[in-house]
Design a protein around this motif. Structure first.
Motif, mmCIF file in Angstrom:
data_model
loop_
_atom_site.group_PDB
_atom_site.id
_atom_site.type_symbol
_atom_site.label_atom_id
_atom_site.label_comp_id
_atom_site.label_asym_id
_atom_site.label_seq_id
_atom_site.Cartn_x
_atom_site.Cartn_y
_atom_site.Cartn_z
ATOM 1 N N PHE A 150 2.578 6.840 20.052
ATOM 2 C CA PHE A 150 2.080 5.486 20.295
ATOM 3 C C PHE A 150 2.429 4.980 21.694
ATOM 4 O O PHE A 150 1.799 4.053 22.195
ATOM 5 C CB PHE A 150 2.667 4.508 19.266
ATOM 6 N N ALA A 456 -3.663 0.246 9.026
ATOM 7 C CA ALA A 456 -2.510 -0.168 9.828
ATOM 8 C C ALA A 456 -1.585 -1.091 9.045
ATOM 9 O O ALA A 456 -0.354 -0.979 9.125
ATOM 10 C CB ALA A 456 -2.990 -0.859 11.107
ATOM 11 N N TYR A 500 -0.348 -3.227 14.971
ATOM 12 C CA TYR A 500 0.749 -2.297 15.245
ATOM 13 C C TYR A 500 2.056 -3.078 15.329
ATOM 14 O O TYR A 500 2.063 -4.313 15.434
ATOM 15 C CB TYR A 500 0.502 -1.492 16.532
#
Length: 542
Positions: A150, A456, A500
């Protein structure tokens, strides 16, 4: 300008706590705050604005001018601002040091490299990026999944070509090829962490919590797993110390930290705000973009992290920006148009109503331009009066602190000691927190999730992050997630496309619309008009 030691002396800061950068800039040892913990805090004034427009609102200029005006009233005032980013300065937006007779100085130095804080953030960020690939090259003991990394790279420049790249080309000596990308430094989680950290211990612990990747089993890999948090903190050691400068009238100004407000919390460092509050009677601080982004995040998130709550909120508006929200083209906003002004006023109305939901007093600062007519000003004032808020005309660009005296008096009259109400509890279910903001602040009628967003959210819940507050990443150009919707859109469907975790900073980012973490340069960027003469004088930075 006064020597910076004089500015520090007026605040009661001893020389032992100063780390000067020349004659007019100094860092303040952040450990000074520990010696001030028993000192009562002053009043906190939060400055926000209507939805930003190309016509301009003047929020930073108003913040600076208001602080100077409070000093003229005999109040010991300090202004606290974010550090400008080189990318926007050299690109389209320009510098962020105010304007006219209400500026922080030395403006060129502040807008450019300043004290190197942003360079330190980029270095710490990129050290983590380099360690990830080095770890993979030298055996990958943690089993990092190359398709689930990420953490991107960063630089403090607008460069669209770096949004998506491939690294590791050229054979095994250069590592393993994989997709990667760059974000602008102000968008880095390190910048958010630096602006929230209370001391070096807290800074290092937050860095260690950063989630950088998943391993082949789907487990989290954090910066602490790579044992790099110590070295990253070394690079940030001096950057944690707030920067002290001055305004064009010698008012003390802390300019420190620079997280974006559409992807982070969008305000200066907590250390600098608390220092100002304990050293002065009134602290004027600014939140990023419009009240739907910066002010909401300041109250719902920043205030609770720092236990520092606004005593009054100032919303900056202009006649021309309201006309733009009323549907007028930018080239025509200077023309008299009461009908457009009435339509555009709905944008200001929404922001006023939203801030009142926090149970805080609200004041409108009408930033005056030469083309504003008395009839237009009276029209806005009457509309505000019907909303139950008072208006002060601000002329701080043209007149400095003198032009903000009416605003300063109104602010002093309006302060309250009550703690704000909050729109949600951090422990609320994730979808409830999203729905509260979408409907109460962005005025949506419904919330819709893409498949990617639902995936997510499941990931966030699975790994125990649901109890974190949320930071919505959306366009600053509209109350909604669609930049084309000016004015006061309502009853639309708010689409959540992804999410996120910024575990080190301590929040969940909810993405809606097309949010870009690496801006691009316009066709004719500000950089093309900048120059330096033979004596070293910089031309046209502002």
């Amino acid at each position: 300008m006064l020597p910076i030691e004089k500015i520090a002396e007026e605040l009661g800061i001893e020389k032992d706590y100063l780390f000067p950068y020349g004659r007019y800039i100094t860092k303040i040892d952040h450990r000074l705050l520990k010696n001030l913990k028993d000192k009562d805090c002053g009043k906190l004034v939060l400055v926000t604005a209507i939805t930003p427009t190309p016509a301009g609102e003047g929020k930073t200029t108003t913040s600076i001018g208001l602080s100077m005006a409070l000093n003229l009233l005999g109040k010991k005032s300090v202004v606290t601002l974010r550090e400008p980013s080189l990318g926007p300065t050299l690109g389209l937006k320009g510098g962020a040091t105010g304007g006219g007779k209400s500026r922080v100085l030395p403006a060129n130095e502040i807008n450019l490299h300043f004290t190197g804080d942003i360079h330190a953030v980029a270095s710490a960020h990129n050290l983590l990026s380099a360690i990830i690939d080095s770890h993979i090259k030298h055996g990958n003991e943690l089993g990092i999944d190359l398709t689930k990394i990420f953490w991107k790279r960063t630089m403090d420049m607008n460069d669209r070509s770096l949004r998506k790249i491939v690294v590791g080309l050229g054979g095994s000596p250069n590592g393993f090829p994989r997709e990667d990308g760059f974000i602008i430094t102000a968008a880095s989680e390190i910048m958010a962490i630096l602006s929230l950290a209370k001391d070096l211990k807290d800074l290092k612990e937050r860095i260690g919590r950063i989630v950088v990747a998943l391993n082949s089993k789907g487990e989290l890999i954090k910066a602490s797993d790579l044992n790099i948090q110590g070295a990253m903190t070394v690079l940030l050691k001096d950057a944690l110390n707030p920067n002290l400068v001055q305004t064009s009238e010698g008012t003390p100004a802390f300019v420190h930290g620079g997280p974006f407000a559409n992807i982070a919390h969008g305000t200066n460092s907590l250390i600098s705000t608390e220092l100002a509050l304990r050293l002065g009677e009134y602290t004027v601080t600014e939140s990023g973009f419009g009240a739907d982004l910066g002010a909401e995040k300041f109250i719902d998130f920043v205030s609770r992290v720092g236990d520092l709550y606004p005593n009054v909120v100032v919303i900056v508006a202009t006649i021309r920006a309201l006309k733009y929200h009323g549907g007028v083209d930018l080239k025509n906003v200077q023309e008299k148009n009461i009908e457009a002004l009435e339509r555009g006023f709905e944008n200001l109305k929404v922001h006023v109503e939203n801030l009142k939901k926090f149970n805080l007093p609200v004041v409108v600062a009408l930033n005056k331009f030469e083309t504003d007519t008395n009839k237009e000003i009276s029209f806005v004032a009457e509309k505000c009066e019907k909303l139950g808020v008072k208006v002060a005309i601000s002329e701080v660009f043209e007149k400095g602190g003198e032009g903000g005296l009416d605003l300063a008096k109104l602010v002093v009259e309006s302060v309250t000691n009550r703690k704000p109400s909050f729109l949600y509890d951090w422990e609320d279910p994730l979808e409830k927190k999203i729905e509260v903001l979408a409907k109460e602040i962005y005025r949506a009628g419904a919330v819709e999730y893409t498949d990617e967003a639902r995936k997510a959210l499941r990931f966030i819940k699975k790994h125990g992050f649901e109890g974190l507050p949320i930071i919505v990443a959306k366009t600053p150009k509209s109350i909604s997630h669609d930049p084309k919707l000016r004015g006061a859109p309502k009853d639309y469907t708010f689409v959540v496309r992804d999410a996120y975790v910024s575990a080190g900073a301590g929040f969940i980012v909810i993405l809606s619309g097309d949010v870009n973490l690496m801006p691009g340069l316009p066709k004719n960027p500000n950089a093309l008009s900048m120059d330096v003469d033979e004596d070293g004088n910089i031309l046209n930075v502002l």
